[in-house]
Design an enzyme around this catalytic site. Structure first.
Site, PDB file in Angstrom:
ATOM      1  CB  CYS A 172      -0.956   0.002   1.185  1.00 47.81           C
ATOM      2  SG  CYS A 172      -2.148  -1.356   1.150  1.00 47.81           S
ATOM      3  CG  HIS A 194      -3.148   3.706   1.873  1.00 42.19           C
ATOM      4  ND1 HIS A 194      -3.621   3.276   0.657  1.00 42.19           N
ATOM      5  CD2 HIS A 194      -3.215   2.633   2.710  1.00 42.19           C
ATOM      6  CE1 HIS A 194      -3.952   1.995   0.750  1.00 42.19           C
ATOM      7  NE2 HIS A 194      -3.723   1.590   1.980  1.00 42.19           N
ATOM      8  CG  ASN A 196      -6.539  -0.665   1.029  1.00 33.71           C
ATOM      9  OD1 ASN A 196      -5.807  -0.257   0.138  1.00 33.71           O
ATOM     10  ND2 ASN A 196      -6.063  -1.122   2.176  1.00 33.71           N
TER      11      ASN A 196
END
EC number: 2.3.1.180
Length: 324
Positions: A114, A251, A281
């Site tokens: 990520c 993020h 996500n």
């Protein structure tokens, strides 16, 4: 004078198919209320059969090049952040390069889960500032739907597919925080935590792709502290602060983590760009996707200071400050 990596344009791409919480609730033991309360996610996009990470990345790159109004042939560096490459090798970035009709320069993948886009941005920035390259495509692209265990309600509800890209140009600037471009990047990792968020497969270990596994509470416990520490490093390096930034683009993993990080850093809620509700996500794609949303809707404007941060498996984490 100082060379800065100036953002010329941005772009994104999302697969057509949208999977809502209601659809997931019809297949596994969960509910819209349960997912929204814990994550802030309401829907996510999922790649079609035969739609690969490279396809998403190429579409996002084309959109960024069009937004920047530059010729693809002017690109001499492509850095692609992804944990879901088309193949073990060659790099998916090479497929992207070929798909754009570029047959010169360098293209490679970078894997930091990520944190992949922040790592890719930092890498491209350093290459441009060194004079090795002149103009770069920085891409985050993922098809996490391919590595999910769709029977595990603690993970399959969290992730989506997508891609986003920036065009960076090496330009002479004054060498102060008033410059346009990337002002700072800070990267961190700590492999002691690798078993808290990982995929249980790989070509060397199991010869299978595997599925994502996560200790959600452990990730949450570490996330806010790690994120805020690396942002403090960015503020100290540039002389900027929560008060002087214009936008915070984190993020997009979990709304509770985002809210807690902004609160700890004293960043006003109205400065936070949130897209986790509609994208889920998307790992390395989440930051450039959110950037493109905020640029397209008019929030992020030329001259604005934008704070980026991410944390991912490893653990890896990082921050970047960019004057748009």
């Amino acid at each position: 004078m100082t060379i800065r990596s100036v953002v010329l344009g941005c772009g994104s791409y999302l697969p057509q198919r949208v999977v809502t919480n209601a659809e997931l609730a019809s297949r596994i033991e969960t509910s819209d209320e349960w997912i929204v309360q814990r994550t802030g996610i309401r829907e996510r996009h999922v790649a079609a059969d035969g739609e690969f990470t490279s396809h998403l990345a190429i579409n996002a790159a084309r959109a960024a090049l069009a937004n920047a109004d530059v010729d693809p042939q002017s690109i001499d560096l492509i850095v692609l952040g992804t944990s879901t490459p088309d193949n073990t090798f060659p790099a998916t970035a090479v497929a992207v390069q070929n798909g754009l009709g570029i047959h010169h320069g360098a293209a490679f993948d970078l894997q930091a889960v990520c944190s992949g886009f922040v790592y890719a941005l930092a890498t491209a920035d350093n290459f441009l500032r060194s004079g090795s390259f002149k103009r770069a495509l920085v891409i985050g692209a993922e098809t996490f739907s391919r590595i999910l265990d769709w029977n595990d309600r603690t993970t399959c509800v969290l992730f989506g597919d997508g891609a986003g890209a920036l065009v960076l140009d090496a330009q002479q600037q004054g060498g102060t925080a008033a410059d346009r471009g990337v002002l700072s990047t800070h990267l961190r990792s700590d492999g002691r935590h690798k078993a808290k968020l990982y995929v249980d497969g790989g070509p060397s270990s199991t010869q299978t792709v595997g599925h994502l596994r996560m200790e959600g509470r452990e990730v949450f416990k570490h996330a806010v502290g790690m994120i805020t520490d690396v942002i403090v490093d960015a503020f100290e390096a540039t002389g900027l602060s929560a008060e002087t930034i214009d936008w915070f683009v984190p993020h997009q993993a979990n709304k509770r983590i985002i809210d807690a990080s902004a609160h700890k850093l004293h960043i006003a809620p109205e400065k936070v760009v949130l897209t986790v509700d509609r994208h889920g996500n998307t790992s390395a794609a989440s930051i450039p996707l959110a950037l493109d949303v905020a640029v397209k809707d008019g929030r992020i404007k030329k001259g604005d200071v934008v704070l980026l941060e991410a944390m991912g498996g490893g653990f890896t984490w990082g921050s970047a400050l960019v004057r748009w």
